[in-house]
Structure formats: structure tokens, C-alpha cells
Design an enzyme around this catalytic site. Structure first.
Site, mmCIF file in Angstrom:
data_model
loop_
_atom_site.group_PDB
_atom_site.id
_atom_site.type_symbol
_atom_site.label_atom_id
_atom_site.label_comp_id
_atom_site.label_asym_id
_atom_site.label_seq_id
_atom_site.Cartn_x
_atom_site.Cartn_y
_atom_site.Cartn_z
ATOM 1 N N GLY B 12 0.838 -1.202 0.000
ATOM 2 C CA GLY B 12 0.000 0.000 0.000
ATOM 3 C C GLY B 12 0.869 1.246 0.000
ATOM 4 O O GLY B 12 1.799 1.360 0.794
ATOM 5 N N PHE B 116 -14.065 21.639 12.498
ATOM 6 C CA PHE B 116 -14.496 20.389 11.898
ATOM 7 C C PHE B 116 -15.421 19.673 12.858
ATOM 8 O O PHE B 116 -15.342 19.883 14.069
ATOM 9 C CB PHE B 116 -13.284 19.518 11.575
ATOM 10 N N ASP B 217 -8.783 -5.343 0.288
ATOM 11 C CA ASP B 217 -7.906 -6.482 -0.028
ATOM 12 C C ASP B 217 -7.093 -6.941 1.183
ATOM 13 O O ASP B 217 -6.991 -8.132 1.459
ATOM 14 C CB ASP B 217 -6.931 -6.133 -1.161
ATOM 15 N N GLN B 236 -18.690 3.912 8.750
ATOM 16 C CA GLN B 236 -19.222 5.270 8.782
ATOM 17 C C GLN B 236 -19.878 5.694 7.469
ATOM 18 O O GLN B 236 -19.300 5.550 6.398
ATOM 19 C CB GLN B 236 -18.080 6.238 9.067
ATOM 20 N N HIS B 238 -20.909 9.040 5.673
ATOM 21 C CA HIS B 238 -20.673 10.486 5.736
ATOM 22 C C HIS B 238 -21.959 11.177 5.293
ATOM 23 O O HIS B 238 -22.560 10.778 4.290
ATOM 24 C CB HIS B 238 -19.521 10.834 4.797
ATOM 25 N N LEU B 248 -17.843 12.795 -2.312
ATOM 26 C CA LEU B 248 -17.890 13.497 -1.044
ATOM 27 C C LEU B 248 -17.840 15.009 -1.184
ATOM 28 O O LEU B 248 -17.063 15.547 -1.963
ATOM 29 C CB LEU B 248 -16.704 13.057 -0.194
ATOM 30 N N GLU B 251 -16.821 17.812 5.054
ATOM 31 C CA GLU B 251 -17.273 18.536 6.226
ATOM 32 C C GLU B 251 -16.638 19.921 6.304
ATOM 33 O O GLU B 251 -17.118 20.791 7.023
ATOM 34 C CB GLU B 251 -16.813 17.730 7.428
ATOM 35 N N ARG B 282 -20.459 12.698 12.461
ATOM 36 C CA ARG B 282 -21.043 12.234 11.200
ATOM 37 C C ARG B 282 -22.162 11.225 11.367
ATOM 38 O O ARG B 282 -23.162 11.268 10.646
ATOM 39 C CB ARG B 282 -19.954 11.597 10.361
ATOM 40 N N HIS B 348 -18.428 5.610 3.693
ATOM 41 C CA HIS B 348 -17.228 6.433 3.663
ATOM 42 C C HIS B 348 -16.004 5.813 4.317
ATOM 43 O O HIS B 348 -14.915 5.844 3.770
ATOM 44 C CB HIS B 348 -17.563 7.746 4.365
ATOM 45 N N GLU B 379 -6.369 2.957 7.186
ATOM 46 C CA GLU B 379 -7.774 2.538 7.243
ATOM 47 C C GLU B 379 -7.920 1.026 7.349
ATOM 48 O O GLU B 379 -8.893 0.521 7.903
ATOM 49 C CB GLU B 379 -8.534 3.077 6.030
ATOM 50 N N ARG B 390 -15.625 7.613 13.518
ATOM 51 C CA ARG B 390 -14.432 8.448 13.383
ATOM 52 C C ARG B 390 -14.813 9.916 13.218
ATOM 53 O O ARG B 390 -15.745 10.240 12.502
ATOM 54 C CB ARG B 390 -13.625 8.004 12.168
HETATM 55 C C1 LIG Z 1 -13.511 11.457 -0.470
HETATM 56 C C2 LIG Z 1 -12.815 11.260 0.842
HETATM 57 C C3 LIG Z 1 -12.423 12.347 1.609
HETATM 58 C C4 LIG Z 1 -11.755 12.169 2.813
HETATM 59 N N1 LIG Z 1 -11.384 13.272 3.532
HETATM 60 C C5 LIG Z 1 -10.708 13.084 4.688
HETATM 61 C C6 LIG Z 1 -10.260 14.215 5.453
HETATM 62 O O1 LIG Z 1 -10.468 15.360 5.087
HETATM 63 N N2 LIG Z 1 -9.589 13.986 6.596
HETATM 64 C C7 LIG Z 1 -9.330 12.729 7.021
HETATM 65 O O2 LIG Z 1 -8.690 12.604 8.062
HETATM 66 N N3 LIG Z 1 -9.725 11.648 6.323
HETATM 67 C C8 LIG Z 1 -10.403 11.796 5.168
HETATM 68 N N4 LIG Z 1 -10.814 10.694 4.460
HETATM 69 C C9 LIG Z 1 -10.405 9.352 4.876
HETATM 70 C C10 LIG Z 1 -8.976 9.093 4.469
HETATM 71 O O3 LIG Z 1 -8.672 9.779 3.288
HETATM 72 C C11 LIG Z 1 -8.682 7.617 4.228
HETATM 73 O O4 LIG Z 1 -9.168 6.878 5.285
HETATM 74 C C12 LIG Z 1 -7.191 7.412 4.142
HETATM 75 O O5 LIG Z 1 -6.633 8.238 3.158
HETATM 76 C C13 LIG Z 1 -6.799 5.980 3.879
HETATM 77 O O6 LIG Z 1 -5.391 5.936 3.689
HETATM 78 P P1 LIG Z 1 -4.590 4.611 3.633
HETATM 79 O O7 LIG Z 1 -3.150 4.970 3.504
HETATM 80 O O8 LIG Z 1 -4.984 3.753 4.767
HETATM 81 O O9 LIG Z 1 -5.110 3.895 2.322
HETATM 82 P P2 LIG Z 1 -5.213 4.399 0.801
HETATM 83 O O10 LIG Z 1 -4.789 5.782 0.615
HETATM 84 O O11 LIG Z 1 -6.558 3.982 0.333
HETATM 85 O O12 LIG Z 1 -4.128 3.529 0.089
HETATM 86 C C14 LIG Z 1 -4.258 2.152 -0.074
HETATM 87 C C15 LIG Z 1 -3.058 1.679 -0.826
HETATM 88 O O13 LIG Z 1 -3.038 0.268 -0.830
HETATM 89 C C16 LIG Z 1 -2.845 -0.209 -2.118
HETATM 90 N N5 LIG Z 1 -3.502 -1.505 -2.209
HETATM 91 C C17 LIG Z 1 -4.759 -1.824 -1.846
HETATM 92 N N6 LIG Z 1 -4.987 -3.129 -2.064
HETATM 93 C C18 LIG Z 1 -3.847 -3.642 -2.561
HETATM 94 C C19 LIG Z 1 -3.437 -4.930 -3.008
HETATM 95 N N7 LIG Z 1 -4.261 -5.975 -2.989
HETATM 96 N N8 LIG Z 1 -2.184 -5.082 -3.470
HETATM 97 C C20 LIG Z 1 -1.320 -4.044 -3.521
HETATM 98 N N9 LIG Z 1 -1.659 -2.811 -3.132
HETATM 99 C C21 LIG Z 1 -2.902 -2.609 -2.656
HETATM 100 C C22 LIG Z 1 -3.393 0.847 -3.036
HETATM 101 O O14 LIG Z 1 -2.769 0.794 -4.293
HETATM 102 C C23 LIG Z 1 -3.015 2.105 -2.277
HETATM 103 O O15 LIG Z 1 -1.690 2.476 -2.603
HETATM 104 C C24 LIG Z 1 -11.487 10.873 3.256
HETATM 105 C C25 LIG Z 1 -11.879 9.770 2.495
HETATM 106 C C26 LIG Z 1 -12.560 9.962 1.315
HETATM 107 C C27 LIG Z 1 -13.030 8.759 0.561
#
Ligand SMILES: Cc1cc2nc3c(=O)[nH]c(=O)nc-3n(C[C@H](O)[C@H](O)[C@H](O)COP(=O)(O)OP(=O)(O)OC[C@H]3O[C@@H](n4cnc5c(N)ncnc54)[C@H](O)[C@@H]3O)c2cc1C
Ligand code: SF4
Ligand code: FES
Lengths: 251, 578
Positions: B12, B116, B217, B236, B238, B248, B251, B282, B348, B379, B390
Site C-alpha cells: 500500500g 471540523f 484487499d 461510517q 458520511h 464526497l 465537512e 457524522r 465512507h 484505514e 471516526r
Molecule cells: C472522499 C474522501 C475524503 C476524505 N477526507 C478526509 C479528510 O479530510 N480527513 C481525514 O482525516 N480523512 C479523510 N478521508 C479518509 C482518508 O482519506 C482515508 O481513510 C485514508 O486516506 C486511507 O489511507 P490509507 O493509507 O490507509 O489507504 P489508501 O490511501 O486507500 O491507500 C491504499 C493503498 O493500498 C494499495 N492496495 C490496496 N490493495 C492492494 C493490493 N491488494 N495489493 C497491492 N496494493 C494494494 C493501493 O494501491 C493504495 O496504494 C477521506 C476519504 C474519502 C473517501
């Protein structure tokens, strides 16, 4: 913003407005055919569907071999830049109601094609890396933030919006003519740091960009600015970098 | 077999994965595997901001932030984790600034902060400015900044490699198996430490803010290998997704002063949450909307209400909310300068996930027994810092704080003492068999209907409001879908960039995540945070102030459920009022 599409008011109130469209897609299936070919699909969509929705519908319901990249589906991840009716666009930022009944979709020009609409982005990212796209500042950082005024921050605001989709680079005749040239996206990302008051690497980057494969290959054709889904004035950013090479950057 | 060996393999390349990588790039050999190019990760979609009690505009303290996080989570939050989150957010945000993140600034040059939902001063007295932001593209700027730093530190990326399996041997994690999308080749990565940072699974629902790649995954792969999933029923919604498309509208809009209006033009949130109004958490605002719609005050009698920013004025909108207002124009043809925007709750964020301790180490049972060498952050993980709900801006904090902690723990504690465990026999057997059986099937149903029916089912029966009946129906439907899935057929048998193969594997992962979600929700006969049951409307601390652990079994739809206590240090559970 450059990307606003004119859409009728109150459309959210209406129910379904199904329409039939023809999508002509340039296919390349290297496992079975070493030549690209055109294929036409007929698909039912709603006016507010994105082109990406239409492609998904074709993939899921008609032809699972249709291959394209996508992720966010709302224009922020940069996965699905492709050539639509002759212009580079993000498929997820185009509504069917704005595209007419016959749509032509091809992979971006200037990139090696892997399969169908999927092009090889590795050379693109390699060029991006060439301009040192990261903050350079070896002075010890304070315990809290480095200060920066709102005006200093505004100076490079626009180029921070880049999502590295490649639409600009893939629309640039200078890129088509010479695959060595760094291309607009790299310069946009160099700009983002050259004009950041916290950065100390401007001279280095300007040096890289003043070389044979650097900014001077830009012929100010403006295709890149038109292509940018983030509304970045790409050509102007390039011009600013050219001026910085000639007269020095501001810092 | 393609074999690779690294000290650490991070799966990831979103905020959590890259933050871990930053701690390790200097001192060990690492690989980052991602099914997307790193900058395509869903972190880039985050809009509103990242919370940290910097106190740049008004008095603020990490303890207030901790309290808000616990209360926002309806007291299911582990308080030791919430303390770490709130304390370390401050440093982590300064790290990002030092790496070049272009935060908006105050007139005196500091990081600007805004209000927020659920973030308060002095333990709930009123809203506080705690969210650090870069316009409404904070996640984009975090992802770009960390990717820039990865380029600087020459991190090894395996882009467009899809992880299919994780390997354990001798009681520790020892590798992952991934498929190169370019040519469908299978690769085994042998490592001393594995970090899962694969994000969420919002694609299980029909209306969602999540990217097509958010398919759970990491959760599903771990689950199938016997790792439990924690609190999956805590999902959650949103409140403000664009009507019908789910995209989205942060907020941040309400943080800047936007209103929610029903068909009578009334700011209904004031009726439900007199103090925090539109900025209540939320889960509550989503239910307020649901209630308004149920009582006939949805716009035109339909299932949506309005978000209005027009009164903020053009200039403020353009400066603070440019992207999200552009979404309304592009996708609904609404001009937010003058018109209210139709919105509805959208799936969300997963509060649940792979259980970890505050070092990011995966723990596998009620006693928090560590699985050595296995880490998770972001996440995909459940620390549990978000409890049952959250707060906005707390996910980005989670990524940077716990992504950093996982990386630091590996570098300073685990690698110095760890060795490679040998790979198990036939390490890529399961992954190969998965791919070959999918590519080899010549008859059967396509993926389309299964995906669609899953998403409809989750939306209608495992959504904002749930009940014994809806969840029982959901479970029956899941069993049916799983059976159909086991016979699913591909149209595409190519070995070059086979995205249909990828999607079908993702669909299987969504089914596993859905299974754990439904089972946890059925067993939790109470309402808490994001989990609301109209047959058990009250929170029940006597029976359910505890975390669910769901273990995969051979019986479809019937994971084994176990429970572990919530860590409570300072704040005793109280009723949540805003
Ligand atoms: C529209 C939107 C707005 C948001 N706004 C906010 C905000 O303002 N403030 C806040 O705190 N949170 C916000 N969130 C929540 C937050 O953005 C996410 O929870 C967070 O970015 C998740 O980050 P992550 O690094 O865990 O995963 P991600 O950024 O989703 O990255 C997952 C990574 O894993 C990789 N991956 C997945 N499955 C596999 C696999 N099988 N094999 C290899 N690679 C894989 C993908 O390629 C990717 O690189 C928002 C979410 C959304 C949807
Ligand atoms: S400048 Fe615009 S078109 Fe070019 S890569 Fe960046 S976002 Fe895409
Ligand atoms: S799918 Fe992300 S930009 Fe189009």
C-alpha cells in the site's frame, strides 16, 4: 475553473434520461493481435453518467477484455487520462450529455501502449523524477512550522494541484516529436518547488531545465493548458520557469 | 517463481504506507507494493484536513483532542491509542510541513486551522479550530508530499502489483505474494516485517465516496489466513455525499459555515444538536438526514436534503472550497454560488479492520497476542482509535501517527532482533491456484450482477439503519452471492494487464469484508456510533462496551465471534450529546 462543463439546471430533479450512444474505441490486444484496431460499442447511458461509467458498463456487461485504468472516479487520482474525441481528458470528468451520440476514445499519444487504453506511465514518472520534485532545504527545521506568508503560499498554489495524470504531456506535439524532452508535467512540478519560499533547490532545477531536453523545447502551443483537468495554466507555468532561467528566480 | 528478498515489505502506497516507508528508507532494504501507482491512492481524495492541537488560532490542547476522539467514537475508542493519536499528531503535522506540505497559512505565516465536526474546546464546550488544511485537497497534498519524499529517498516501488496472499511460518510473518498486473506473473516477497496499508472497503456499498480500488484487499487476505477482523460493523456513512453519485463534499464546507436544509428550508440540525448543530459527528448528522427524509422533509419527498454554501460568498468559496464546489458543478450541474447542493449519506470509512496495538503490531486474540513481524496501519487497521465513529480529519492523523509508529517500531525494535523465517512450502500455491482457477473457468456467471447485488444489499440492509431482520436477510443474501461467486467466469483470459481478473479478485475480497461486517452487526444488539439498530436503539455498555473480533471459518456467513475489552484510561463512558 477551466473544467466546468455546461449542464442544464435542475437536472437532478429529473428521473432517468436513458440514451443510446456509440463509443468507438481504439483497441490493442497484444496477446492475440499485434496491430491496433477500432471497435464500436453501443451502450445505454444516462446524461449524467460519466464516460467512465459508460466504459465500466461496456466492460462489465459486454466485453470484459476492454482495458483501462481508473480509481477515484471524480477527477482527483489521475488514473484515466485518455484521448476523447481528439482531446486528452479524464474519463471520469466527462458527462455523457456533453459528448454527443458518437464518441471516439483512444489511448493518449506519445506513450507506449500496454493494452487498449492503458499506456506505460513509467517513462513519464522517470522524467518527473529528473526535476527533483521534492522540497530541498538542508537548514535545520524549527521545532514548529517553517513560516510562510499567505502571499508566498499563493505564489505556487496552482501548480500544487497537479495529479500527474499525463494529459498535458500526452497532448504536446514537442513530446510526440522528441521522447527525450521532459514535458509539461515535469516542468509544472518543478515550478511547484522553484516558487516555494521554503525551497533552496531552484538553481539546481533551473539548471536541469535549461538543458537541451528542458524548457526551451516548449513552443507555446497551449495544448497542455487546454488538456489539464485541474485547470492549471500549464503554458504560463512553463513561461515562468523560462523567465526564471533568464532572469533568476525570485528568491 | 519470482523471488524477492527485503527487510521490510510495505503493501500500500497511500498515506499510511508511505509514512511507514519514510521511517525505514534510510536504515533498511524496503519494498513498497501497490496495485495503483502511488499517487493514485485514495489518500489523495481526502479533502478537509488533518487534526492537530497546534493552537495556532485559539487555545487548544491534545487532551481536548483526545477527549473528542473518545467521545466521537461513542466510547468504543481505546483510550491509550487516542492519547497517542492526539499527542503525536502535533509532531507528525510538523514533519509534513518540513517535508514541504503547502498548508494554508495564517496572516503571521503559521499553519491555518479550521473547525471540523466533533472537534471541541474544553471537553465539549463548542467548536475549536483544529483542522490543518491545504484548501480542500489536504489528502492530495499529503500523498504528493510523501511521494515526493519517497522519490528523494529512492524507495523501491513495485507499482501495479496486486498482493494476493500473506505468509506466516514459525509463528511470524515472513512474506507476501503478489501478481504483476503487466504480465500476471506471481512474485514472492520474502521479508522480516510486513506492513499492510491497503486502505478501506467502501466499494461494498452502492453509494460511496470511495474509489473503485477501495475493496478491502488487506483485510480479506489477512482474514482468510486466520487473522481476526475487529469491529467491522462500525462503518461510517458520511452525511454529505453528492446525491446519487456519492462523491464526497467535505465537512470542511460545514466547518466554513455551510448549512443543511430540509424541504421546508429549515436548518434541521439545530433541532437535534443545539450546540454543535451542523458540526455534530457524522453518524449523528447522517441519522438526522435519514430522520428528516423518513418524516417527509426530504427535498421533493425524495431521499436527499440540501447543503448550502451560497451565503459564504464567492470569494470564500473559491479560496477555501474550490474542488468540492467544482464537483457539484461537474457532476450535478448545480452552481453552488447560488444554488443549494443535493446531498445524501454516503458509505465512507471503516472504523474496523485488522486489530493492532499502539505500535502498529497486528494482534490476533482477546489477549492482544502479537503476531511478530506483521504490522498494519491506516484505514485497513483498527488500533482502535476511532471506536464506533471516526471524527473528520482523524483518519489522516491516524495514517501519519500510526504509519510512523509502525515504521519506527520496525526500525528500532523489530529489525535489530529479527531474522527471516523460512518461507513455507509452496509459498505461492494459494495465490497461483486462485489466479489459475479464475483464468481457467470456461462457463459460469459474470461478475457484474454479483457485484451489483452485493452493493445494493449492503446499502439497503447494512446501511445507516439496521435491524435483526435486515441483517438476517443480508446474511442469507451473502451466502447466496458467495456461492455464485465461487462459480464466476471471466471474459478476459489474457495475461497482459488483465483488469477483469483484478476486479473479480477484488469482488471476492469485498464479499469477505461484508461477511465480517454483517456478522458483527447482527451480534451487536445495541446502537453505538455508526452502528444503529432500530430494534435496539440505546447504547448498551453493560453488554457491548467491547470490541468484536471476527474469525474466518469454513461456514460461509458464520465467522466465529469473540470479544475483547475496551481500554479506558481517563474518560468514563457518558451519554453523547452535542
Ligand atoms: C472522499 C474522501 C475524503 C476524505 N477526507 C478526509 C479528510 O479530510 N480527513 C481525514 O482525516 N480523512 C479523510 N478521508 C479518509 C482518508 O482519506 C482515508 O481513510 C485514508 O486516506 C486511507 O489511507 P490509507 O493509507 O490507509 O489507504 P489508501 O490511501 O486507500 O491507500 C491504499 C493503498 O493500498 C494499495 N492496495 C490496496 N490493495 C492492494 C493490493 N491488494 N495489493 C497491492 N496494493 C494494494 C493501493 O494501491 C493504495 O496504494 C477521506 C476519504 C474519502 C473517501
Ligand atoms: S499539469 Fe494538469 S494535465 Fe499535466 S499532469 Fe498535472 S494535472 Fe495532469
Ligand atoms: S478515476 Fe481518478 S482521475 Fe479519473
Amino acid at each position: 475553473m477551466a473544467t466546468v462543463t455546461a449542464a442544464p439546471r435542475g437536472a437532478t430533479q429529473t428521473g432517468s434520461d436513458l440514451r443510446t450512444v456509440q463509443v468507438r474505441i481504439k483497441r490493442f490486444q497484444p496477446d492475440t493481435n499485434d496491430q491496433p484496431y477500432w471497435q464500436e460499442f453501443t451502450v445505454q447511458v444516462e446524461g449524467k453518467d460519466r464516460l467512465l461509467d459508460a466504459l465500466n458498463k461496456i466492460k462489465w456487461q459486454q466485453d470484459g477484455t476492454l482495458t483501462f485504468r481508473r480509481s477515484c472516479a471524480h477527477g482527483v487520482c489521475g488514473s484515466d487520462a485518455m484521448r476523447v474525441n481528439g482531446r486528452n481528458r479524464l474519463a471520469c470528468k466527462l458527462l455523457m450529455q456533453d459528448l454527443g451520440a458518437r464518441i471516439t476514445v483512444e489511448p493518449m499519444l506519445g506513450f507506449p501502449i500496454i493494452r487498449d487504453l492503458v499506456v506505460d506511465m513509467d517513462p513519464f514518472f522517470a522524467k518527473y523524477e529528473k526535476v527533483k520534485p521534492y522540497l530541498i532545504n538542508d537548514e535545520p527545521a524549527p521545532h514548529t512550522e517553517r513560516l510562510q506568508s499567505p502571499e508566498q503560499r499563493a505564489r505556487f498554489d496552482e501548480t500544487t494541484k497537479c495529479i500527474l495524470c499525463g494529459a498535458c504531456t500526452g497532448s504536446c506535439p514537442s513530446v510526440w516529436a522528441n521522447s527525450e524532452w521532459v514535458g509539461p508535467a515535469s516542468i509544472v512540478n518543478a515550478h511547484r518547488f522553484i516558487f516555494d519560499s521554503r525551497d533552496r533547490g531552484a538553481a539546481d532545477r533551473l539548471n536541469i531545465l535549461s538543458d537541451r531536453t528542458g524548457v526551451w523545447r516548449c513552443r507555446t502551443i497551449f495544448n497542455c493548458s487546454e488538456a489539464c483537468p485541474r485547470g492549471i495554466h500549464v503554458t504560463e507555468a512553463i513561461e515562468e520557469v523560462k523567465r526564471a532561467i533568464m532572469y533568476g528566480s525570485e528568491e | 517463481m519470482n523471488y524477492h528478498k527485503f527487510d521490510v515489505v510495505i503493501v500500500g502506497a497511500g498515506g499510511a504506507g508511505l509514512m511507514s516507508a519514510m521511517q525505514l528508507a534510510h536504515n533498511s532494504s524496503i519494498a513498497v507494493i501497490s496495485k495503483l501507482y502511488p499517487t493514485r491512492s485514495h489518500t489523495g481524495a481526502a479533502q478537509g484536513g488533518v487534526a492537530a492541537a497546534l493552537g495556532n488560532q485559539e487555545e487548544d490542547h491534545w487532551k481536548w483532542h483526545m477527549f473528542d476522539t473518545v467521545k466521537g467514537g461513542d466510547y468504543l475508542t481505546d483510550q491509550d491509542a487516542a492519547e497517542v493519536l492526539a499527542r503525536e499528531a502535533i509532531d507528525a503535522v510538523y514533519d509534513l510541513e518540513h517535508w514541504g506540505l503547502p498548508f494554508n497559512r495564517t496572516p503571521d505565516g503559521k499553519i491555518d486551522q479550521r473547525r471540523f465536526g466533533g472537534h471541541t474546546r474544553n471537553f465539549g464546550e463548542g467548536p475549536v479550530r483544529r483542522s490543518c488544511y491545504a484548501a480542500d485537497r489536504t489528502g492530495h497534498m499529503i500523498l504528493q508530499t510523501m511521494y515526493q519524499q519517497s522519490v528523494k529517498n529512492q524507495v523501491n516501488f513495485f507499482n501495479e502489483y496486486m498482493m494476493l496472499d500473506v505468509l506466516f511460518n514459525d509463528g511470524q510473518a515472513c512474506g507476501v505474494v503478489a501478481m504483476n498486473l503487466r504480465d500476471t506473473s506471481i512474485h514472492v516477497f520474502h521479508a522480516k516485517a510486513i506492513v499492510f496499508a491497503t486502505g478501506g472497503y467502501g466499494r461494498a456499498w452502492r453509494i460511496t465516496s470511495n474509489a473503485l480500488a477501495c475493496t478491502g484487499d488487506g483485510m480479506a487476505v489477512a482474514y482468510r489466513r486466520g487473522i481476526p477482523l475487529e469491529d467491522m460493523e462500525m462503518y461510517q456513512f458520511h452525511p454529505t455525499g453528492l446525491y446519487k453519485v456519492g462523491i464526497l463534499l467535505s465537512e470542511a464546507a460545514r466547518g466554513e459555515g455551510a448549512y443543511l436544509l430540509n424541504s421546508e428550508g429549515e436548518r434541521f440540525c439545530i433541532r437535534y444538536a443545539p450546540t454543535m448543530q451542523e458540526l455534530a459527528p457524522r453518524d449523528m448528522v447522517s441519522r438526522f438526514i435519514y430522520q428528516e427524509v423518513a418524516e417527509g422533509r426530504g427535498i421533493d419527498g425524495k431521499d436527499y436534503v440540501y447543503l448550502s454554501v451560497a451565503h459564504l460568498g464567492k470569494e470564500r468559496i473559491d479560496e477555501k472550497l474550490p474542488d468540492i464546489t467544482d464537483f457539484a458543478r461537474t457532476y450535478l450541474g448545480v452552481e453552488p454560488y447560488y444554488e443549494p447542493v443535493p446531498i445524501q449519506p454516503t458509505a465512507h470509512y471503516a472504523m474496523g479492520g485488522i486489530p493492532t496495538d499502539i505500535e502498529g503490531r497486528v494482534v490476533v486474540d482477546e489477549q492482544n497476542t502479537v503476531m511478530p513481524g506483521f504490522y498494519a496501519a491506516g484505514e485497513v487497521a483498527c488500533v482502535s482509535v476511532h471506536g464506533a465513529n471516526r471524527l473528520g480529519t482523524n483518519s489522516l492523523v491516524d495514517l501519519i501517527v500510526f504509519g510512523r509508529r509502525a515504521g519506527k517500531h520496525i526500525a528500532s525494535k523489530w529489525l535489530p532482533e529479527a531474522d527471516y523465517a523460512p518461507l513455507p512450502n509452496d509459498p505461492d500455491g494459494r495465490a497461483r491456484e486462485q489466479v489459475e482457477s479464475l483464468l481457467g473457468r470456461t462457463r459460469g456467471e459474470g461478475q457484474d450482477a454479483i457485484r451489483k447485488e452485493l452493493r445494493d444489499m449492503m446499502m439497503d440492509k447494512v446501511g445507516v439503519i439496521r435491524s435483526e431482520q435486515s441483517l438476517t436477510e443480508a446474511r442469507a443474501k451473502l451466502v447466496e452471492l458467495r456461492e455464485r461467486y465461487d462459480g464466476v467466469r471471466l471474459m478476459d483470459t489474457s495475461h497482459t494487464f488483465n483488469t477483469e481478473l483484478m476486479e473479480v479478485i477484488e469482488l471476492g475480497n469485498l464479499l469477505d469484508c461484508a461477511e465480517a461486517t454483517i456478522a458483527g452487526a447482527l451480534a451487536r444488539r445495541e446502537s453505538r456510533g455508526g452502528h444503529y439498530r432500530n430494534d435496539y436503539e440505546a447504547r448498551d455498555d453493560v453488554n457491548f462496551l467491547r470490541h468484536t473480533l471476527a474469525y474466518h471459518t469454513d461456514q460461509v456467513g458464520e465467522p466465529e465471534l469473540r470479544y475483547k475489552p475496551v481500554v479506558i484510561t481517563e474518560f468514563q463512558p457518558k451519554e453523547r450529546k452535542y
